[in-house]
Design an enzyme around this catalytic site. Structure first.
Site, PDB file in Angstrom:
ATOM      1  N   GLU A  70       0.867  -1.181   0.000  1.00 15.95           N
ATOM      2  CA  GLU A  70       0.000   0.000   0.000  1.00 15.95           C
ATOM      3  C   GLU A  70       0.901   1.226   0.000  1.00 15.95           C
ATOM      4  O   GLU A  70       1.887   1.287   0.726  1.00 15.95           O
ATOM      5  CB  GLU A  70      -0.892   0.029   1.243  1.00 15.95           C
ATOM      6  CG  GLU A  70      -1.895  -1.089   1.265  1.00 15.95           C
ATOM      7  CD  GLU A  70      -3.066  -0.832   2.217  1.00 15.95           C
ATOM      8  OE1 GLU A  70      -3.161   0.268   2.771  1.00 15.95           O
ATOM      9  OE2 GLU A  70      -3.866  -1.758   2.385  1.00 15.95           O
ATOM     10  N   CYS A  88       4.352   8.102   0.115  1.00 16.64           N
ATOM     11  CA  CYS A  88       4.569   7.322   1.338  1.00 16.64           C
ATOM     12  C   CYS A  88       4.656   5.857   0.920  1.00 16.64           C
ATOM     13  O   CYS A  88       3.696   5.308   0.364  1.00 16.64           O
ATOM     14  CB  CYS A  88       3.382   7.577   2.264  1.00 16.64           C
ATOM     15  SG  CYS A  88       3.462   6.671   3.803  1.00 16.64           S
ATOM     16  N   CYS A  99       2.239  -1.522  17.412  1.00 15.74           N
ATOM     17  CA  CYS A  99       1.775  -0.253  18.013  1.00 15.74           C
ATOM     18  C   CYS A  99       0.253  -0.271  18.092  1.00 15.74           C
ATOM     19  O   CYS A  99      -0.427  -0.570  17.111  1.00 15.74           O
ATOM     20  CB  CYS A  99       2.242   0.938  17.171  1.00 15.74           C
ATOM     21  SG  CYS A  99       4.025   0.993  16.957  1.00 15.74           S
ATOM     22  N   CYS A 321      -2.079   8.688   8.288  1.00 14.75           N
ATOM     23  CA  CYS A 321      -0.996   8.117   9.064  1.00 14.75           C
ATOM     24  C   CYS A 321      -1.504   7.054  10.033  1.00 14.75           C
ATOM     25  O   CYS A 321      -2.449   7.281  10.776  1.00 14.75           O
ATOM     26  CB  CYS A 321      -0.343   9.253   9.831  1.00 14.75           C
ATOM     27  SG  CYS A 321       1.203   8.779  10.526  1.00 14.75           S
TER      28      CYS A 321
HETATM   29  S1  SF4 Z   1       3.132   2.590  13.618  1.00 15.93           S
HETATM   30 FE1  SF4 Z   1       4.705   1.848  12.176  1.00 15.93          FE
HETATM   31  S2  SF4 Z   1       6.028   0.535  13.458  1.00 15.93           S
HETATM   32 FE2  SF4 Z   1       4.115   0.798  14.622  1.00 15.93          FE
HETATM   33  S3  SF4 Z   1       2.880  -0.999  14.030  1.00 15.93           S
HETATM   34 FE3  SF4 Z   1       2.343   0.707  12.642  1.00 15.93          FE
HETATM   35  S4  SF4 Z   1       3.617   0.393  10.818  1.00 15.93           S
HETATM   36 FE4  SF4 Z   1       4.512  -0.813  12.500  1.00 15.93          FE
END
Ligand code: SF4
Length: 351
Positions: A70, A88, A99, A321
């Protein structure tokens, strides 16, 4: 391959491939014009889906085995009115870092992307979608430092003068804060031609207690180790690391959190990039109120910390994001390279 690797390979297969200057011309034509008629060209993965919200375009590339990358083309309007785009890119399918605020984390790690699968995202954006990106950010699916064996060679191709020729200063690598990964990237940034490479670090918390709650990696890589790694970043003179802070209501958005994070960052020359949380699917938290974002930023600036707000684009197509990740692939979660990282019910364990 970089152009010099390509010329070397062509030289070793003289009967089939162009050689010398003609090999350089073929490499240029492939990357700059998107044509491969001077040699038997590589096959690019087909575009799976494209979703558009305003000028933001999310697209996927279909890879063998039914998985897909993606990528997101994000519009940036300059003060002059000029429209540029930032691409991106993903470095993995899924991610093992877990996370809690991130959509991609819900997939787990499916597999690493290969060098060509990373560069193909730029190629397709430029030559098939017709939007040549000015900047590239490794902030899509995956943790780039978990796949540096592909990410570093991909950066070498992207900056190649005979290839995409993107300035290293227009490339940013965003990491969850792996000190060893930052050190390896720092070695690249110390090489001629790469010293303006940008580093972004996803901090998201003022202390280890809160960080470990939302980012299991903190248990393996606590914030003091992370600070040592950031302080050792070579970069260009006067360069500033971008520290990302996803503002999550009731978790890390209080005035005391703001003061604590500013005090943590004081030894470092950095820009604090505040990102209002984009709720993932089934998120336990809502997006923050505008007033709390404004108050956090104002307090941080009053604390003497250079602070910016990152605008949110693409929320409606799950392209913002922390929102990348295909729920259909989640069900097929598997870790292809179990030797690197392991995600367990207890959380993240250092490999
Ligand atoms: S924020 Fe980045 S490092 Fe954390 S789970 Fe999502 S893709 Fe992975």
């Amino acid at each position: 391959m970089t152009s010099s690797e390509f010329v070397g390979t062509c030289g070793a297969h003289r009967e089939t491939y162009p050689k010398g200057r003609r090999a350089v011309d073929a490499y240029r034509a492939f990357h700059r014009d998107g044509t491969a008629d001077r040699f038997e060209g590589p096959t690019l993965p087909p575009i799976g889906r494209t979703e558009v919200e305003g000028e933001t375009i999310k697209f996927t590339l279909s890879l063998p085995g039914g998985v897909e990358t993606e990528s997101v083309l994000i519009p940036m309007r300059r003060r002059t009115g000029e429209l540029t785009r930032t691409l991106c890119v993903s470095s993995q399918i899924g991610c093992a870092m877990g996370c809690r605020f991130c959509e991609t984390a819900q997939m787990g790690l499916v597999r690493h992307l290969a060098v060509d699968e990373i560069v193909a995202q730029w190629h397709v954006a430029t030559h098939q979608l017709g939007h040549r990106p000015k900047n590239i950010v490794f902030m899509g699916m995956g943790e780039p430092t978990d796949n540096l064996d592909a990410v570093i060679p991909a950066i070498r191709v992207l900056v190649d003068h005979d290839g995409p020729a993107i300035a290293a200063s227009n490339i940013s690598v965003s990491t969850v804060g792996n000190p060893e990964g930052i050190r390896r990237l720092g070695e690249l940034a110390a090489e001629p031609g790469f010293h303006r490479l940008n580093l972004a670090v996803s901090l998201n918390a003022p202390n280890d207690r809160i960080r470990a709650e939302i980012m299991p990696v903190d248990r393996a890589w606590p914030m003091d180790e992370l600070m040592d790694a950031m302080l050792a970043w070579p970069g260009r003179p006067k360069s500033a690391i971008c520290v990302e802070y996803v503002l999550i209501p009731g978790v890390n958005d209080g005035p005391e959190h703001c003061d604590e994070v500013c005090s943590y960052l004081r030894p470092l020359r950095c820009s604090l990039n505040v990102i209002p949380y984009n709720p993932r699917r089934d998120s336990p938290w809502p997006a923050p109120e505008e007033t709390s974002v404004d108050e956090f930023i104002a307090r941080s600036i009053a604390n003497g910390q250079f602070t910016k707000r990152r605008g949110t684009k693409g929320r409606d197509v799950m392209a913002a994001c922390g929102q990348l990740g295909n729920p259909e692939i989640r069900a097929r979660r598997r870790v292809a390279d179990g030797s690197r990282v392991e995600l367990s019910i207890e959380g993240f364990r250092r490999p």
